[in-house]
Design a protein around this motif. Sequence first.
Motif, mmCIF file in Angstrom:
data_model
loop_
_atom_site.group_PDB
_atom_site.id
_atom_site.type_symbol
_atom_site.label_atom_id
_atom_site.label_comp_id
_atom_site.label_asym_id
_atom_site.label_seq_id
_atom_site.Cartn_x
_atom_site.Cartn_y
_atom_site.Cartn_z
ATOM 1 N N ASN A 1 -20.979 -25.715 4.755
ATOM 2 C CA ASN A 1 -22.375 -25.907 4.378
ATOM 3 C C ASN A 1 -23.163 -26.515 5.529
ATOM 4 O O ASN A 1 -22.649 -27.349 6.282
ATOM 5 N N GLY A 2 -24.411 -26.104 5.634
ATOM 6 C CA GLY A 2 -25.255 -26.644 6.695
ATOM 7 C C GLY A 2 -24.809 -26.172 8.060
ATOM 8 O O GLY A 2 -24.109 -25.159 8.207
ATOM 9 N N SER A 3 -25.212 -26.889 9.061
ATOM 10 C CA SER A 3 -24.841 -26.587 10.446
ATOM 11 C C SER A 3 -24.148 -27.806 11.036
ATOM 12 O O SER A 3 -24.815 -28.733 11.523
ATOM 13 N N PRO A 4 -22.813 -27.852 10.985
ATOM 14 C CA PRO A 4 -22.086 -29.027 11.490
ATOM 15 C C PRO A 4 -22.469 -29.350 12.930
ATOM 16 O O PRO A 4 -22.571 -28.457 13.775
ATOM 17 N N ARG A 5 -22.628 -30.652 13.195
ATOM 18 C CA ARG A 5 -23.018 -31.099 14.528
ATOM 19 C C ARG A 5 -22.031 -32.088 15.134
ATOM 20 O O ARG A 5 -22.298 -32.678 16.163
ATOM 21 N N LEU A 6 -20.886 -32.256 14.478
ATOM 22 C CA LEU A 6 -19.861 -33.159 15.008
ATOM 23 C C LEU A 6 -18.491 -32.535 14.780
ATOM 24 O O LEU A 6 -18.137 -32.197 13.645
ATOM 25 N N TRP A 7 -17.724 -32.407 15.848
ATOM 26 C CA TRP A 7 -16.441 -31.713 15.810
ATOM 27 C C TRP A 7 -15.363 -32.576 16.453
ATOM 28 O O TRP A 7 -15.653 -33.427 17.298
ATOM 29 N N GLY A 8 -14.112 -32.334 16.085
ATOM 30 C CA GLY A 8 -12.986 -33.060 16.652
ATOM 31 C C GLY A 8 -12.038 -32.124 17.374
ATOM 32 O O GLY A 8 -11.783 -31.012 16.909
ATOM 33 N N LEU A 9 -11.520 -32.572 18.503
ATOM 34 C CA LEU A 9 -10.596 -31.756 19.294
ATOM 35 C C LEU A 9 -9.449 -32.613 19.794
ATOM 36 O O LEU A 9 -9.655 -33.718 20.296
ATOM 37 N N HIS A 10 -8.231 -32.093 19.655
ATOM 38 C CA HIS A 10 -7.036 -32.696 20.244
ATOM 39 C C HIS A 10 -6.655 -31.826 21.446
ATOM 40 O O HIS A 10 -6.038 -30.771 21.289
ATOM 41 N N ASN A 11 -7.051 -32.251 22.620
ATOM 42 C CA ASN A 11 -6.864 -31.382 23.797
ATOM 43 C C ASN A 11 -5.648 -31.784 24.630
ATOM 44 O O ASN A 11 -5.712 -31.948 25.844
ATOM 45 N N LYS B 1 -21.678 -26.162 18.248
ATOM 46 C CA LYS B 1 -22.906 -26.849 18.635
ATOM 47 C C LYS B 1 -22.790 -28.316 18.261
ATOM 48 O O LYS B 1 -22.116 -28.671 17.308
ATOM 49 N N GLY B 2 -23.462 -29.168 19.024
ATOM 50 C CA GLY B 2 -23.440 -30.588 18.716
ATOM 51 C C GLY B 2 -22.421 -31.345 19.548
ATOM 52 O O GLY B 2 -21.965 -30.875 20.598
ATOM 53 N N ASP B 3 -22.059 -32.523 19.062
ATOM 54 C CA ASP B 3 -21.141 -33.404 19.774
ATOM 55 C C ASP B 3 -19.686 -33.087 19.443
ATOM 56 O O ASP B 3 -19.377 -32.606 18.343
ATOM 57 N N VAL B 4 -18.806 -33.376 20.387
ATOM 58 C CA VAL B 4 -17.368 -33.220 20.193
ATOM 59 C C VAL B 4 -16.699 -34.550 20.508
ATOM 60 O O VAL B 4 -16.961 -35.150 21.545
ATOM 61 N N TRP B 5 -15.881 -35.003 19.583
ATOM 62 C CA TRP B 5 -15.047 -36.185 19.823
ATOM 63 C C TRP B 5 -13.636 -35.718 20.152
ATOM 64 O O TRP B 5 -13.083 -34.846 19.452
ATOM 65 N N LEU B 6 -13.055 -36.278 21.197
ATOM 66 C CA LEU B 6 -11.639 -36.053 21.478
ATOM 67 C C LEU B 6 -10.875 -37.018 20.585
ATOM 68 O O LEU B 6 -10.503 -38.117 20.986
ATOM 69 N N THR B 7 -10.663 -36.602 19.334
ATOM 70 C CA THR B 7 -10.134 -37.501 18.314
ATOM 71 C C THR B 7 -8.656 -37.817 18.492
ATOM 72 O O THR B 7 -8.149 -38.756 17.862
ATOM 73 N N GLU B 8 -7.988 -37.051 19.325
ATOM 74 C CA GLU B 8 -6.588 -37.369 19.649
ATOM 75 C C GLU B 8 -6.226 -36.677 20.949
ATOM 76 O O GLU B 8 -6.314 -35.453 21.062
ATOM 77 N N THR B 9 -5.821 -37.462 21.913
ATOM 78 C CA THR B 9 -5.375 -36.920 23.186
ATOM 79 C C THR B 9 -4.605 -38.010 23.920
ATOM 80 O O THR B 9 -4.673 -39.178 23.542
ATOM 81 N N GLY B 10 -3.867 -37.644 24.934
ATOM 82 C CA GLY B 10 -3.095 -38.648 25.654
ATOM 83 C C GLY B 10 -2.083 -38.012 26.583
ATOM 84 O O GLY B 10 -1.914 -36.788 26.616
ATOM 85 N N GLY B 11 -1.415 -38.861 27.323
ATOM 86 C CA GLY B 11 -0.386 -38.396 28.240
ATOM 87 C C GLY B 11 0.967 -38.355 27.562
ATOM 88 O O GLY B 11 1.431 -39.353 27.012
ATOM 89 N N LEU B 12 1.605 -37.212 27.586
ATOM 90 C CA LEU B 12 2.888 -37.028 26.912
ATOM 91 C C LEU B 12 4.024 -37.625 27.730
ATOM 92 O O LEU B 12 4.336 -37.150 28.823
ATOM 93 N N VAL B 13 4.624 -38.664 27.196
ATOM 94 C CA VAL B 13 5.839 -39.211 27.807
ATOM 95 C C VAL B 13 7.002 -38.264 27.536
ATOM 96 O O VAL B 13 7.828 -38.009 28.402
ATOM 97 N N ARG B 14 7.015 -37.742 26.314
ATOM 98 C CA ARG B 14 8.023 -36.740 25.958
ATOM 99 C C ARG B 14 7.471 -35.856 24.850
ATOM 100 O O ARG B 14 6.817 -36.316 23.923
#
Length: 297
Positions: free
Chosen positions: A184-194, A214-227
């Motif tokens: 519904n509507g036009s979402p303007r906030l998105w999450g990405l695990h890159n 469209k809109g803002d993107v939060w990198l809601t989960e990301t990091g350096g893989l130790v393993r």
Amino acid sequence: MLRRTALPAAVLAALAVAPAQSQAATYGFSEQQASMFSNPLYQALKKVKVARYIAPYDVATDARDRATFQRWYDAAQASGDKMLVSFYYDRDRVMHMPSSSEFKKQMKLFKAAFPAVESISPWNEANKKAPGRFANPSAKQAAGFYNVARSVFKGKEIVALDVLDQNNVKPTLTYIKQFKKHANGSPRLWGLHNYSDTNRFGSKRTKAVLDAVKGDVWLTETGGLVRFGGSFPYNEQRAAKALKFMFKLAKSNKRLKRLYIYQWHGDKPDAVFDAGLVNALGTAPRPGYTVVKRELG
């Protein structure tokens, strides 16, 4: 598979195609253990302002999960960190996908029990495929959960869709396209695990997702893989290099407004997945912590 000997060249090449344009507005951690907030190593990171927790969608009515989350919730409040909660499957019924009405009931109970949560992500890594391990929604179902969250959490920040980039980003882009048809509507906030871009020192997947929404993107989960399984054998130094690149990538586009680093605590040596900045007990920093402290200290 990433070859260790190719890391320096890969880093330089990636930085060449992802010049820094702006600084991510807000940094924080995605971490399940409440003890992080009182850890002196955490408290030394002055720029941390937000924290993320991944909770079963029925956390408000499951006594075991509620008690664990309550400790985290109280600790985050005491620390003054703004809270983002991402929901996922019922741990007692991992293959059960809730109906919209069941999900709405649980969201109302959660809102009443934990009113200080500022931000909601209706489903964690909605596009992740895990046959036989746990259920994940179709794009239409994920849109339904977003529609419910919009109606329940009025005045809160709603991350419309939280997706994993994956090595091959094309299925992720297809999922986003299908999601938008039912949202519904036009979402303007998105999450990405890159994770793929961060640990392969690239930017094409992150850019592709940015182009798809469209809109803002939060990198809601990301990091350096130790393993991570056999693709990324245990290597703390490689993870530290990935974390350094993670910050460069987060600054490469002004629409990337938040970055949540996963995760604070490490795991046991034989764990399949480990991205911790400190050891499992939280008593000793790994090389990645030095990278993060340099940025956030």
